[in-house]
Design an enzyme around this catalytic site. Structure first.
Site, PDB file in Angstrom:
ATOM      1  CB  CYS A 103      18.814 -16.357 107.527  1.00 25.56           C
ATOM      2  SG  CYS A 103      17.589 -16.142 108.840  1.00 25.56           S
ATOM      3  CG  HIS A 145      18.272 -21.820 109.067  1.00 22.68           C
ATOM      4  ND1 HIS A 145      19.246 -21.081 108.511  1.00 22.68           N
ATOM      5  CD2 HIS A 145      17.442 -20.905 109.080  1.00 22.68           C
ATOM      6  CE1 HIS A 145      18.736 -20.083 108.495  1.00 22.68           C
ATOM      7  NE2 HIS A 145      17.787 -19.965 108.668  1.00 22.68           N
ATOM      8  CD  GLU A 146      13.398 -21.641 108.542  1.00 23.49           C
ATOM      9  OE1 GLU A 146      12.978 -20.747 109.278  1.00 23.49           O
ATOM     10  OE2 GLU A 146      14.118 -21.639 107.402  1.00 23.49           O
ATOM     11  CG  HIS A 149      14.921 -18.641 112.987  1.00 23.23           C
ATOM     12  ND1 HIS A 149      15.741 -17.493 112.951  1.00 23.23           N
ATOM     13  CD2 HIS A 149      15.023 -19.233 111.775  1.00 23.23           C
ATOM     14  CE1 HIS A 149      16.260 -17.119 112.040  1.00 23.23           C
ATOM     15  NE2 HIS A 149      16.099 -18.080 111.043  1.00 23.23           N
TER      16      HIS A 149
HETATM   17 NI    NI Z   1      16.729 -17.967 109.036  1.00 21.65          NI
END
Ligand code: NI
Length: 180
Positions: A103, A145-146, A149
């Site tokens: 990341c 994953h994105e 956030h």
């Molecule tokens: Ni990330």
């Protein structure tokens, strides 16, 4: 357009739930500028995805772009630049697989995270149209994953075994799967 600073783990903004992009903002010059900055930033830092909170903009907005070929994540199938406004995920299959994730907000580290590998992603594009795509395998991991956030989550939260967190250099030296 500008390359923005990516904030790093420990910055409280990475832990906030981002706010939805209002429908009336989707065609706005301000939103297009923000997306252009995110693209410049992603290219400058050399990643495959970026979420708005990583440049300290609390919006439910993320971009993914996989150029394909060999990368620090091995051989990858390409994914053209995709801008996701107010995305949601439906898990289509329970099957999970793990990858050593990295990341841009956690530079220099890799951690092994298992996630569902067959999902449907729905989002609004920059023209204001709702779109839906199916993502499998590594791409499914990238979207999850994105979008984490946007909920104030980092991949490190999802590492089941803390021994499977490593510095990039040691990951490459000792842990990189030799079969690709
Ligand atoms: Ni990330």
């Amino acid at each position: 357009m500008a390359v923005r600073k990516i904030i790093r783990m420990g910055h409280p903004a990475l832990r906030r739930v981002a706010r939805a992009v209002p429908a009336e903002d989707i065609g706005s010059a301000a939103l297009h500028r923000l997306v252009a900055d995110m693209i410049d930033t992603l290219h400058d830092y050399g990643g495959i995805g970026l979420a708005a909170p990583q440049i300290n903009e609390s919006f439910r907005l993320a971009i993914v772009e996989i150029r394909g070929g060999s990368s620090r994540y091995g051989e990858l199938a390409p994914m053209p630049l995709t801008v996701c406004v107010n995305p949601t995920i439906d898990v289509c299959g329970a099957e999970c697989a793990g990858y050593w994730e990295g990341c841009l907000s956690v530079p220099g580290l890799r951690g092994f995270v298992q996630r569902p590998q067959h999902i449907r992603v729905a989002f609004t594009d920059l023209r204001g149209e709702r779109r839906s795509i199916v993502a499998k395998g590594f791409l499914a991991t990238v979207f999850q994953h994105e979008f984490d956030h946007l909920d104030g989550k980092l991949y490190v939260d999802r590492i089941a075994d803390p021994r499977q967190l490593a510095f990039e250099e040691e990951y490459v030296r000792y842990l990189l799967p030799s079969d690709g």
